[in-house]
Structures are given as C-alpha cells and as structure tokens.
Design a protein around this motif. Structure first.
Motif, mmCIF file in Angstrom:
data_model
loop_
_atom_site.group_PDB
_atom_site.id
_atom_site.type_symbol
_atom_site.label_atom_id
_atom_site.label_comp_id
_atom_site.label_asym_id
_atom_site.label_seq_id
_atom_site.Cartn_x
_atom_site.Cartn_y
_atom_site.Cartn_z
ATOM 1 N N LEU A 1 0.865 -1.177 0.000
ATOM 2 C CA LEU A 1 0.000 0.000 0.000
ATOM 3 C C LEU A 1 0.905 1.232 0.000
ATOM 4 O O LEU A 1 1.501 1.586 1.026
ATOM 5 N N SER A 2 1.030 1.853 -1.178
ATOM 6 C CA SER A 2 1.919 3.004 -1.350
ATOM 7 C C SER A 2 1.103 4.281 -1.212
ATOM 8 O O SER A 2 0.325 4.642 -2.091
ATOM 9 N N MET A 3 1.259 4.958 -0.076
ATOM 10 C CA MET A 3 0.510 6.207 0.125
ATOM 11 C C MET A 3 1.186 7.021 1.216
ATOM 12 O O MET A 3 1.790 6.478 2.135
ATOM 13 N N GLY A 4 1.060 8.331 1.080
ATOM 14 C CA GLY A 4 1.710 9.226 2.024
ATOM 15 C C GLY A 4 2.869 9.937 1.372
ATOM 16 O O GLY A 4 3.761 9.300 0.802
ATOM 17 N N MET A 5 2.812 11.282 1.391
ATOM 18 C CA MET A 5 3.874 12.133 0.880
ATOM 19 C C MET A 5 4.314 13.055 2.016
ATOM 20 O O MET A 5 3.889 12.879 3.155
ATOM 21 N N SER A 6 5.156 14.039 1.717
ATOM 22 C CA SER A 6 5.719 14.839 2.810
ATOM 23 C C SER A 6 4.652 15.430 3.727
ATOM 24 O O SER A 6 4.826 15.480 4.940
ATOM 25 N N GLY A 7 3.536 15.873 3.155
ATOM 26 C CA GLY A 7 2.542 16.578 3.952
ATOM 27 C C GLY A 7 1.580 15.689 4.718
ATOM 28 O O GLY A 7 0.840 16.189 5.590
ATOM 29 N N ASP A 8 1.551 14.397 4.388
ATOM 30 C CA ASP A 8 0.490 13.563 4.975
ATOM 31 C C ASP A 8 0.943 12.153 5.355
ATOM 32 O O ASP A 8 0.102 11.292 5.634
ATOM 33 N N ALA B 1 -0.997 8.624 6.690
ATOM 34 C CA ALA B 1 -1.009 7.467 5.784
ATOM 35 C C ALA B 1 -0.490 6.211 6.488
ATOM 36 O O ALA B 1 -1.051 5.120 6.335
ATOM 37 N N VAL B 2 0.587 6.368 7.267
ATOM 38 C CA VAL B 2 1.140 5.207 7.978
ATOM 39 C C VAL B 2 0.165 4.726 9.047
ATOM 40 O O VAL B 2 -0.039 3.519 9.223
ATOM 41 N N GLU B 3 -0.464 5.658 9.748
ATOM 42 C CA GLU B 3 -1.489 5.252 10.728
ATOM 43 C C GLU B 3 -2.596 4.454 10.049
ATOM 44 O O GLU B 3 -3.185 3.567 10.650
ATOM 45 N N GLU B 4 -2.863 4.802 8.782
ATOM 46 C CA GLU B 4 -3.936 4.120 8.053
ATOM 47 C C GLU B 4 -3.453 2.866 7.319
ATOM 48 O O GLU B 4 -4.200 2.268 6.562
ATOM 49 N N GLY B 5 -2.178 2.504 7.509
ATOM 50 C CA GLY B 5 -1.733 1.210 6.997
ATOM 51 C C GLY B 5 -0.790 1.227 5.820
ATOM 52 O O GLY B 5 -0.552 0.170 5.207
ATOM 53 N N ALA B 6 -0.201 2.370 5.485
ATOM 54 C CA ALA B 6 0.759 2.412 4.365
ATOM 55 C C ALA B 6 1.909 1.442 4.608
ATOM 56 O O ALA B 6 2.413 1.329 5.738
ATOM 57 N N THR B 7 2.333 0.751 3.558
ATOM 58 C CA THR B 7 3.571 -0.046 3.642
ATOM 59 C C THR B 7 4.732 0.685 2.968
ATOM 60 O O THR B 7 5.879 0.346 3.187
#
Ligand SMILES: *Cc1c(COP(=O)(O)O)cnc(C)c1O
Length: 234
Positions: free
Chosen positions: A204-211, A215-221
């Motif tokens: 699960l690729s998600m989350g950039m500098s601002g967020d 994203a990691v709290e929501e499960g980003a790998t």
C-alpha cells in the motif's frame, strides 16, 4: 565542510527524523508490517540519491522515466544499489523503459497494462506493479476509480507478466485530516479488492511529505517522501 558533505548530513538528519515519525505512526496505527521509506529524488541530482543511500535508504522514487534513466546511468551512482520505483504517470509508448524500474506504482489503465505486459513478455520476465487508485474522484488526478476497480482487477489476470503487488494513491493536496483518512482507507480497501480477486496484493503506497504520518497510521507499507528529505524542488 564541503557543500556536498553538508547536504549529505542534512539529508541523513531528515531521514532519521522521518523514520522516527514513521515508526511512531506505525505503532499508533497498531500495524505489524515494516514501512518502506521511498526517497523521491525527482528534480534533484544524483547527489540526492547518494545522500539518501548514505543515510540507509534503499528505495528511490522518480516520476519521469527520462530523468530517472539519466540518474541510473550516472557513474557516481554505479556503487549505489537502490531499488527504483516509478511513481509518476507513464505513457504507453514508454512502457519498455518501465522495465528499468523495480516497481511501477502508477498502473492506471487497461492500455498501459497491455503495454507493460507486452514489454515484460518480450523481455522474458515479469514486472511488479501497483494499481494507482483515484479515491477522491478529483478529475485532475490519475488512477482507477474505486467503482471500476473490481472489473479492472479481474481484467489484469489477462496480463500474465504483471505481478499486481498492491495499490497506490495520492491524497488531495492540503486536505483535512478527515478527508485524508477517508482517502487512505479507500486505498486500503482497493488493496483488499485486488487481493480478493486473486492478485498477490499486500503493498500500500501512500503518504507524501505533507500527509505521511496519517497514511502510515492508516496502513501504508510504502511512503514516498521528497520535500521533507531534500527541501523544496525549484
Ligand atoms: C513528487 C511526488 C511525491 C513526493 O512528494 P513530496 O510532497 O515532495 O514528498 C510522492 N508521490 C508522487 C507520485 C510524486 O509525484
């Protein structure tokens, strides 16, 4: 200190800080999986790749094929064995060039799937891909709409040289926390859809500098960080 050493030291400090924030967010979310930090070096030179590598980063993201090829060919990086992630929109006629990457995060259409499958097949190999999903429905964002994903996912089984390893998304810029969580949860459900249709989808690729912490709290790998590691792109 020479400028290059100063730059490397600054990047190392920012990588350490980002890793700490990622680890805290992972713990808050209660996720058992490791989170991969992908350093996004677009519009920065090979020195950014080298600095990230020196700081222990092993995954690098670029959003344009041509710019990435230049960096991959840079002699100064010949001893820098990183995994290259293609994170930007890819045109069908550049499908062959995508084979230079270890993972393509931006599979967003049937036509691109066909082109990538053909390119990989011609090369006698498979290609690891993530399906980019457009959760927010913003028209200027690429990606497969969640409503279209079950059928898209089934059709991908017709492309035997693609390994569909998960989903990728981009959240709206400067959205509220509530919207971000909705978008990231949508991407998580997209990964479940892919998995349920029989793909080996775990990423699960998600989350950039601002967020990225949300994203990691929501499960980003995988998080894709540019600005927070290297500064503003000019
Ligand atoms: C540029 C880019 C990033 C990194 O963005 P930052 O806000 O600089 O961290 C991440 N993902 C994609 C797809 C990008 O194009």
């Amino acid at each position: 200190m020479p400028i290059s050493d100063r730059f490397a030291a600054a990047v190392a400090g920012r990588v350490t800080e980002a890793r700490q924030r990622i680890e805290s967010a992972r713990a808050r979310g209660g996720w058992p999986h490791p989170v991969v930090l992908v350093a996004v070096t677009k519009m920065h030179g090979p020195d950014a790749v080298a600095a990230a590598f020196g700081a222990g980063v092993r995954d690098v993201g670029e959003n344009r094929v041509q710019e990435a090829e230049t960096k991959m060919a840079d002699v100064a990086l010949s001893d820098v064995p990183v995994r290259w992630h293609l994170i930007g929109h890819l045109q069908r006629n550049k499908a062959k060039a995508a084979l230079a990457f270890d993972v393509v995060h931006s599979l967003d259409s049937d036509r691109l799937a066909s082109a990538l499958d053909t390119a990989a097949g011609d090369a006698g190999r498979s290609l690891d891909v993530l399906v980019q999903v457009n959760v927010s429905g913003e028209s200027q964002k690429g990606g497969v709409a969640l409503a279209d994903l079950p059928a898209f996912s089934d059709r991908l089984h017709g492309h035997g040289h693609l390994r569909v390893l998960g989903a990728m998304t981009m959240a709206p810029y400067e959205a509220s926390e509530r919207v971000l969580r909705t978008v990231f949860a949508g991407a998580r459900s997209a990964r479940e859809t892919l998995h349920a249709s029989g793909h080996p989808a775990t990423l699960l690729s998600m989350g950039m500098s601002g967020d990225y912490e949300i994203a990691v709290e929501e499960g980003a790998t995988h998080v894709r960080l540019g600005t927070t590691l290297f500064g503003e792109r000019v």
